[in-house]
Design a protein around this motif. Structure first.
Motif, PDB file in Angstrom:
ATOM      1  N   LEU A  15       0.834  -1.194   0.000  1.00  0.00           N
ATOM      2  CA  LEU A  15       0.000   0.000   0.000  1.00  0.00           C
ATOM      3  C   LEU A  15       0.869   1.243   0.000  1.00  0.00           C
ATOM      4  O   LEU A  15       1.985   1.235   0.522  1.00  0.00           O
ATOM      5  CB  LEU A  15      -0.889   0.027   1.243  1.00  0.00           C
ATOM      6  CG  LEU A  15      -1.734  -1.219   1.511  1.00  0.00           C
ATOM      7  CD1 LEU A  15      -2.413  -1.105   2.870  1.00  0.00           C
ATOM      8  CD2 LEU A  15      -2.750  -1.418   0.420  1.00  0.00           C
ATOM      9  N   ASP A  16       0.334   2.336  -0.532  1.00  0.00           N
ATOM     10  CA  ASP A  16       1.061   3.603  -0.454  1.00  0.00           C
ATOM     11  C   ASP A  16       0.649   4.349   0.817  1.00  0.00           C
ATOM     12  O   ASP A  16      -0.112   3.826   1.638  1.00  0.00           O
ATOM     13  CB  ASP A  16       0.844   4.453  -1.715  1.00  0.00           C
ATOM     14  CG  ASP A  16      -0.581   4.942  -1.903  1.00  0.00           C
ATOM     15  OD1 ASP A  16      -1.423   4.799  -0.978  1.00  0.00           O
ATOM     16  OD2 ASP A  16      -0.875   5.487  -2.978  1.00  0.00           O
ATOM     17  N   GLU A  17       1.147   5.556   0.974  1.00  0.00           N
ATOM     18  CA  GLU A  17       0.872   6.327   2.184  1.00  0.00           C
ATOM     19  C   GLU A  17      -0.595   6.733   2.323  1.00  0.00           C
ATOM     20  O   GLU A  17      -1.045   7.088   3.402  1.00  0.00           O
ATOM     21  CB  GLU A  17       1.775   7.578   2.248  1.00  0.00           C
ATOM     22  CG  GLU A  17       1.590   8.557   1.109  1.00  0.00           C
ATOM     23  CD  GLU A  17       2.377   8.199  -0.150  1.00  0.00           C
ATOM     24  OE1 GLU A  17       2.189   8.889  -1.161  1.00  0.00           O
ATOM     25  OE2 GLU A  17       3.170   7.240  -0.147  1.00  0.00           O
ATOM     26  N   LYS A  18      -1.358   6.628   1.234  1.00  0.00           N
ATOM     27  CA  LYS A  18      -2.792   6.933   1.266  1.00  0.00           C
ATOM     28  C   LYS A  18      -3.639   5.664   1.348  1.00  0.00           C
ATOM     29  O   LYS A  18      -4.837   5.691   1.114  1.00  0.00           O
ATOM     30  CB  LYS A  18      -3.181   7.745   0.039  1.00  0.00           C
ATOM     31  CG  LYS A  18      -2.516   9.103   0.012  1.00  0.00           C
ATOM     32  CD  LYS A  18      -2.911   9.873  -1.220  1.00  0.00           C
ATOM     33  CE  LYS A  18      -2.172  11.208  -1.245  1.00  0.00           C
ATOM     34  NZ  LYS A  18      -2.440  11.944  -2.476  1.00  0.00           N
ATOM     35  N   LYS A  39      12.331  -2.762  -2.833  1.00  0.00           N
ATOM     36  CA  LYS A  39      13.138  -1.605  -3.237  1.00  0.00           C
ATOM     37  C   LYS A  39      12.398  -0.751  -4.268  1.00  0.00           C
ATOM     38  O   LYS A  39      12.447   0.477  -4.215  1.00  0.00           O
ATOM     39  CB  LYS A  39      14.480  -2.062  -3.811  1.00  0.00           C
ATOM     40  CG  LYS A  39      15.370  -2.791  -2.815  1.00  0.00           C
ATOM     41  CD  LYS A  39      15.894  -1.856  -1.764  1.00  0.00           C
ATOM     42  CE  LYS A  39      16.796  -2.439  -0.717  1.00  0.00           C
ATOM     43  NZ  LYS A  39      17.208  -3.754  -0.658  1.00  0.00           N
ATOM     44  N   TYR A  40      11.718  -1.385  -5.202  1.00  0.00           N
ATOM     45  CA  TYR A  40      10.988  -0.678  -6.258  1.00  0.00           C
ATOM     46  C   TYR A  40       9.837   0.150  -5.678  1.00  0.00           C
ATOM     47  O   TYR A  40       9.708   1.340  -5.966  1.00  0.00           O
ATOM     48  CB  TYR A  40      10.461  -1.687  -7.270  1.00  0.00           C
ATOM     49  CG  TYR A  40       9.686  -1.094  -8.416  1.00  0.00           C
ATOM     50  CD1 TYR A  40      10.320  -0.332  -9.390  1.00  0.00           C
ATOM     51  CD2 TYR A  40       8.320  -1.320  -8.553  1.00  0.00           C
ATOM     52  CE1 TYR A  40       9.615   0.196 -10.468  1.00  0.00           C
ATOM     53  CE2 TYR A  40       7.616  -0.806  -9.618  1.00  0.00           C
ATOM     54  CZ  TYR A  40       8.272  -0.043 -10.569  1.00  0.00           C
ATOM     55  OH  TYR A  40       7.562   0.475 -11.637  1.00  0.00           O
ATOM     56  N   LEU A  41       9.035  -0.485  -4.841  1.00  0.00           N
ATOM     57  CA  LEU A  41       7.888   0.223  -4.273  1.00  0.00           C
ATOM     58  C   LEU A  41       8.310   1.145  -3.128  1.00  0.00           C
ATOM     59  O   LEU A  41       7.852   2.285  -3.056  1.00  0.00           O
ATOM     60  CB  LEU A  41       6.847  -0.784  -3.780  1.00  0.00           C
ATOM     61  CG  LEU A  41       6.234  -1.668  -4.860  1.00  0.00           C
ATOM     62  CD1 LEU A  41       5.312  -2.708  -4.238  1.00  0.00           C
ATOM     63  CD2 LEU A  41       5.504  -0.838  -5.892  1.00  0.00           C
TER      64      LEU A  41
END
Length: 64
Positions: A15-18, A39-41
């Motif tokens: 998941l991203d920060e949102k 590393k990519y994400l």
């Protein structure tokens, strides 16, 4: 909910920060591939570079 009702064990949802889904990795993943995904994400390379381009040049410190 992130898996859309298609459970696989194990499954990892990134998941991203949102709290938006970035990537779902279903099933067992070798350590070298998992390192690459992290590393990519984690480095936010997905925002500017396609996976195919980025992964072709990445050298994992994991030997296997």
């Amino acid at each position: 909910a992130f898996l859309g009702g298609q459970m696989s064990y194990p499954s990892v949802v990134f998941l991203d920060e949102k709290v938006q889904g970035l990537h779902i990795e279903k099933g067992y993943v070798e350590a070298k591939r998992f390192d690459m995904i992290l590393k990519y994400l984690g480095g936010a390379f997905y925002k500017t570079t396609a996976w195919e381009t980025w992964s072709a040049g990445y050298k994992s410190p994991i030997l296997q």
